[in-house]
Design a protein around this motif. Structure first.
Motif, mmCIF file in Angstrom:
data_model
loop_
_atom_site.group_PDB
_atom_site.id
_atom_site.type_symbol
_atom_site.label_atom_id
_atom_site.label_comp_id
_atom_site.label_asym_id
_atom_site.label_seq_id
_atom_site.Cartn_x
_atom_site.Cartn_y
_atom_site.Cartn_z
ATOM 1 N N PHE A 1 37.919 25.541 71.438
ATOM 2 C CA PHE A 1 38.513 26.037 70.195
ATOM 3 C C PHE A 1 39.682 25.174 69.738
ATOM 4 O O PHE A 1 40.482 25.578 68.905
ATOM 5 C CB PHE A 1 38.940 27.500 70.361
ATOM 6 N N GLU A 2 39.751 23.957 70.244
ATOM 7 C CA GLU A 2 40.825 23.049 69.870
ATOM 8 C C GLU A 2 40.813 22.738 68.374
ATOM 9 O O GLU A 2 41.862 22.504 67.768
ATOM 10 C CB GLU A 2 40.734 21.744 70.675
ATOM 11 N N GLY A 3 39.640 22.756 67.765
ATOM 12 C CA GLY A 3 39.529 22.500 66.332
ATOM 13 C C GLY A 3 40.246 23.558 65.501
ATOM 14 O O GLY A 3 40.769 23.256 64.419
ATOM 15 N N VAL A 4 40.269 24.779 66.003
ATOM 16 C CA VAL A 4 40.995 25.846 65.297
ATOM 17 C C VAL A 4 42.479 25.519 65.295
ATOM 18 O O VAL A 4 43.152 25.619 64.260
ATOM 19 C CB VAL A 4 40.731 27.225 65.944
ATOM 20 N N GLU B 1 43.204 22.649 62.804
ATOM 21 C CA GLU B 1 43.213 23.113 61.410
ATOM 22 C C GLU B 1 44.433 23.978 61.120
ATOM 23 O O GLU B 1 45.017 23.900 60.034
ATOM 24 C CB GLU B 1 41.936 23.867 61.070
ATOM 25 N N PHE B 2 44.828 24.791 62.074
ATOM 26 C CA PHE B 2 46.013 25.619 61.903
ATOM 27 C C PHE B 2 47.240 24.721 61.729
ATOM 28 O O PHE B 2 48.055 24.940 60.831
ATOM 29 C CB PHE B 2 46.169 26.546 63.113
ATOM 30 N N GLU B 3 47.367 23.699 62.553
ATOM 31 C CA GLU B 3 48.481 22.757 62.434
ATOM 32 C C GLU B 3 48.437 22.010 61.102
ATOM 33 O O GLU B 3 49.469 21.784 60.467
ATOM 34 C CB GLU B 3 48.480 21.781 63.609
ATOM 35 N N ARG B 4 47.234 21.660 60.645
ATOM 36 C CA ARG B 4 47.089 20.986 59.349
ATOM 37 C C ARG B 4 47.541 21.874 58.199
ATOM 38 O O ARG B 4 48.019 21.377 57.175
ATOM 39 C CB ARG B 4 45.633 20.579 59.120
ATOM 40 N N SER B 5 47.389 23.201 58.345
ATOM 41 C CA SER B 5 47.794 24.092 57.264
ATOM 42 C C SER B 5 49.292 23.974 56.997
ATOM 43 O O SER B 5 49.737 24.152 55.866
ATOM 44 C CB SER B 5 47.409 25.546 57.575
ATOM 45 N N PHE B 6 50.068 23.638 58.001
ATOM 46 C CA PHE B 6 51.504 23.433 57.818
ATOM 47 C C PHE B 6 51.785 22.012 57.326
ATOM 48 O O PHE B 6 52.567 21.813 56.393
ATOM 49 C CB PHE B 6 52.261 23.669 59.131
ATOM 50 N N LEU C 1 47.409 31.994 67.924
ATOM 51 C CA LEU C 1 48.365 30.984 67.461
ATOM 52 C C LEU C 1 49.307 31.567 66.416
ATOM 53 O O LEU C 1 48.921 32.438 65.642
ATOM 54 C CB LEU C 1 47.617 29.805 66.834
ATOM 55 N N TRP C 2 50.518 31.048 66.357
ATOM 56 C CA TRP C 2 51.467 31.412 65.314
ATOM 57 C C TRP C 2 52.474 30.282 65.171
ATOM 58 O O TRP C 2 52.681 29.481 66.073
ATOM 59 C CB TRP C 2 52.165 32.733 65.635
ATOM 60 N N GLY C 3 53.066 30.212 63.979
ATOM 61 C CA GLY C 3 54.072 29.184 63.747
ATOM 62 C C GLY C 3 54.695 29.313 62.373
ATOM 63 O O GLY C 3 54.258 30.096 61.537
#
Length: 139
Positions: free
Chosen positions: A13-16, A19-24, A46-48
């Protein structure tokens, strides 16, 4: 600005996470969280970012978020799966499945009307003070 993403992703699930990091980094996300389960196991958590525009409150693992109508699609999907299995009749009165719904003249409203916003159930026409929704007479 680099946003630190917290939490875990199971192998595969590293791709998730990417993509989550890319959203920021690329989509100007302020703060967010995402979680997913597979077979009853948490595979993504995940959260950030920040929980406010001023950046004074970091987004935490348990930051509360109002999701408004985002559950409508999931509810419709579940209803249609049940209908496909013959476990839910979209033309049956809602009261068949939820007897108390029949109160106040709603006894003949079919399930499909709830899914298509045709049931005539209303939302408040004016802003309500905190706690006013619990005032039966007012509502």
């Amino acid at each position: 600005m680099t946003v630190r993403v917290h939490g875990t992703c199971a192998p595969g699930f590293e791709g998730v996470r990417a993509e989550f990091e890319r959203s920021f980094a690329e989509r100007d996300e302020l703060g967010a969280s995402v979680a997913a389960t597979l077979g009853g196991e948490v595979v993504v958590d995940l959260w950030g970012g920040d929980a406010d525009r001023s950046g004074t409150r970091p987004w935490e693992r348990d930051t509360l978020v109002n999701v408004y109508s985002t559950t409508k699609g999931m509810a419709a999907l579940c209803a249609h799966l049940l209908a496909d299995r013959g476990e839910l009749d979209l033309d049956a009165p809602v009261a068949r499945y939820w007897p108390r719904f029949a109160q106040a003249g709603k006894g003949d409203i079919p399930v499909r009307w709830l899914l298509s916003h045709r049931a005539g159930l209303i939302a408040p026409g004016e802003p309500m003070a905190p706690g006013a929704a619990y005032d039966w007479e007012k509502v």
